[in-house]
Design a protein around this motif. Structure first.
Motif, PDB file in Angstrom:
ATOM      1  N   TYR A 118       0.822  -1.160   0.002  1.00 51.87           N
ATOM      2  CA  TYR A 118      -0.141  -0.131  -0.281  1.00 51.87           C
ATOM      3  C   TYR A 118       0.944   1.268   0.023  1.00 51.87           C
ATOM      4  O   TYR A 118       0.712   2.163  -0.869  1.00 51.87           O
ATOM      5  CB  TYR A 118      -0.985  -0.122   1.318  1.00 51.87           C
ATOM      6  CG  TYR A 118      -1.951   1.074   1.342  1.00 51.87           C
ATOM      7  CD1 TYR A 118      -3.286   1.076   0.944  1.00 51.87           C
ATOM      8  CD2 TYR A 118      -1.595   2.381   1.981  1.00 51.87           C
ATOM      9  CE1 TYR A 118      -4.136   2.042   0.930  1.00 51.87           C
ATOM     10  CE2 TYR A 118      -2.552   3.302   2.065  1.00 51.87           C
ATOM     11  CZ  TYR A 118      -3.915   3.246   1.759  1.00 51.87           C
ATOM     12  OH  TYR A 118      -4.583   4.172   1.625  1.00 51.87           O
ATOM     13  N   ALA A 133       2.208   1.716  -3.374  1.00 50.45           N
ATOM     14  CA  ALA A 133       1.260   2.297  -4.455  1.00 50.45           C
ATOM     15  C   ALA A 133       0.973   3.838  -3.988  1.00 50.45           C
ATOM     16  O   ALA A 133       0.876   4.565  -5.089  1.00 50.45           O
ATOM     17  CB  ALA A 133       0.085   1.277  -4.262  1.00 50.45           C
ATOM     18  N   GLY A 172      -3.165   1.140  -5.610  1.00 47.81           N
ATOM     19  CA  GLY A 172      -2.598  -0.064  -6.351  1.00 47.81           C
ATOM     20  C   GLY A 172      -3.867  -0.938  -6.822  1.00 47.81           C
ATOM     21  O   GLY A 172      -4.334  -0.357  -8.062  1.00 47.81           O
ATOM     22  N   ASN A 173      -3.994  -1.887  -6.312  1.00 44.48           N
ATOM     23  CA  ASN A 173      -5.225  -2.708  -6.741  1.00 44.48           C
ATOM     24  C   ASN A 173      -5.991  -3.454  -5.851  1.00 44.48           C
ATOM     25  O   ASN A 173      -5.785  -3.271  -4.668  1.00 44.48           O
ATOM     26  CB  ASN A 173      -4.516  -3.749  -7.700  1.00 44.48           C
ATOM     27  CG  ASN A 173      -3.702  -4.795  -7.027  1.00 44.48           C
ATOM     28  OD1 ASN A 173      -3.708  -5.078  -6.144  1.00 44.48           O
ATOM     29  ND2 ASN A 173      -2.597  -5.140  -7.919  1.00 44.48           N
TER      30      ASN A 173
END
Length: 275
Positions: free
Chosen positions: A125, A128, A174-175
């Motif tokens: 995290y 990102a 991020g994702n």
């Protein structure tokens, strides 16, 4: 977050704290006729990372420093002591004072309307989030952020009280996989005393707390201080009126937020959305 190695000759072992640390490791490798791959095995990292640390191009983690002290017992703990120094020096000057205060605090109250605070971020995290600013040394910036979290592993860690706007949990960094892991970390903290996590539900006003993330740090032997995170730099204040205002705003936030148990349920529910 730029490191203090920007614009210096890293081949000079006196050029920076990172270069000095790398050179000290290199000297021990030569003195003990140890290969970098052997140190990498002890430190549970890739040989490439060791090479970057030796070159002063990457901040070593505390775990790496501890591995050096294990591999080179004649150093008598020198590498962990050096690690404390280089991490302080690698932060931007305006942030160093806060990091020192954070390490001494007995209670840390954090509010962020946008993101999960750095002190409780996962590595993925943090990477990102930091990557969006396109820092010239992203991995060093990530390592610095992770290094602050060692205070949570102490025998007597500070109590961390995190209050977040619900939107911070829904803003994807991020994702989905990164977010699922991050919310899992937050859920663990929410259910692990002495820490507390509270979520302000969507639609509840937090305007009284302002738009900037901030934290109130308490200590055993000195008055509270307030850190306001801003752009391009944040600041720390110990002005009594400002501290009192920040504490009052934080009390209102916690009164507006869900209780700790309900907040844990909310985190878990949002976490499932990222599965």
């Amino acid at each position: 977050m730029a490191a203090e190695t920007d614009g210096v000759d890293l081949s000079d072992p006196t050029a920076s704290a990172l270069a000095h640390f790398g050179n000290e490791v290199l000297l021990e490798l030569k003195r003990t006729d140890t290969r970098a791959s052997e140190l990498a095995a002890v430190a549970h990292c890739h040989k490439t990372l060791v090479s970057k640390i030796l070159a002063g191009d990457r901040l070593a983690s505390r775990q790496f420093a501890e591995a050096c002290d294990r591999r080179f017992p004649d150093a008598h703990g020198r590498f962990v002591r050096l690690w404390r120094f280089i991490t302080r020096e690698a932060y931007p000057p305006w942030f160093r004072g806060y990091v020192e205060l954070e390490a001494k605090a007995t209670r840390i109250r954090l509010f962020n309307p946008h993101l999960v605070p750095g002190l409780v971020q996962t590595e993925a995290y943090a990477r990102a989030v930091l990557a969006t600013g396109r820092p010239p040394k992203l991995e060093t910036a990530v390592a610095l952020r992770m290094s602050r979290q060692h205070i949570l592993d102490r025998d007597e860690p500070p109590q961390v009280w995190v209050t977040l706007d619900e939107s911070a949990l829904r803003r994807t960094a991020g994702n989905a996989e990164v977010m699922h892991e991050q919310l899992g970390r937050l859920l663990t903290m929410a259910t692990t005393p002495p820490h507390v996590v509270q979520i302000v539900p969507a639609g509840h006003s937090v305007y009284h707390a302002g738009t900037s993330p901030y934290g109130v740090l308490s200590f055993a032997d000195q008055p509270d201080v307030v850190h306001v995170d801003g752009f391009p730099t944040g600041y720390v204040t110990c002005e009594e009126a400002h501290v009192a205002e920040a504490r009052s705003a934080y009390d209102l936030l916690t009164a507006t937020a869900l209780g700790p148990d309900d907040s844990a349920v909310a985190i878990e529910s949002i976490m499932k959305e990222y599965t």
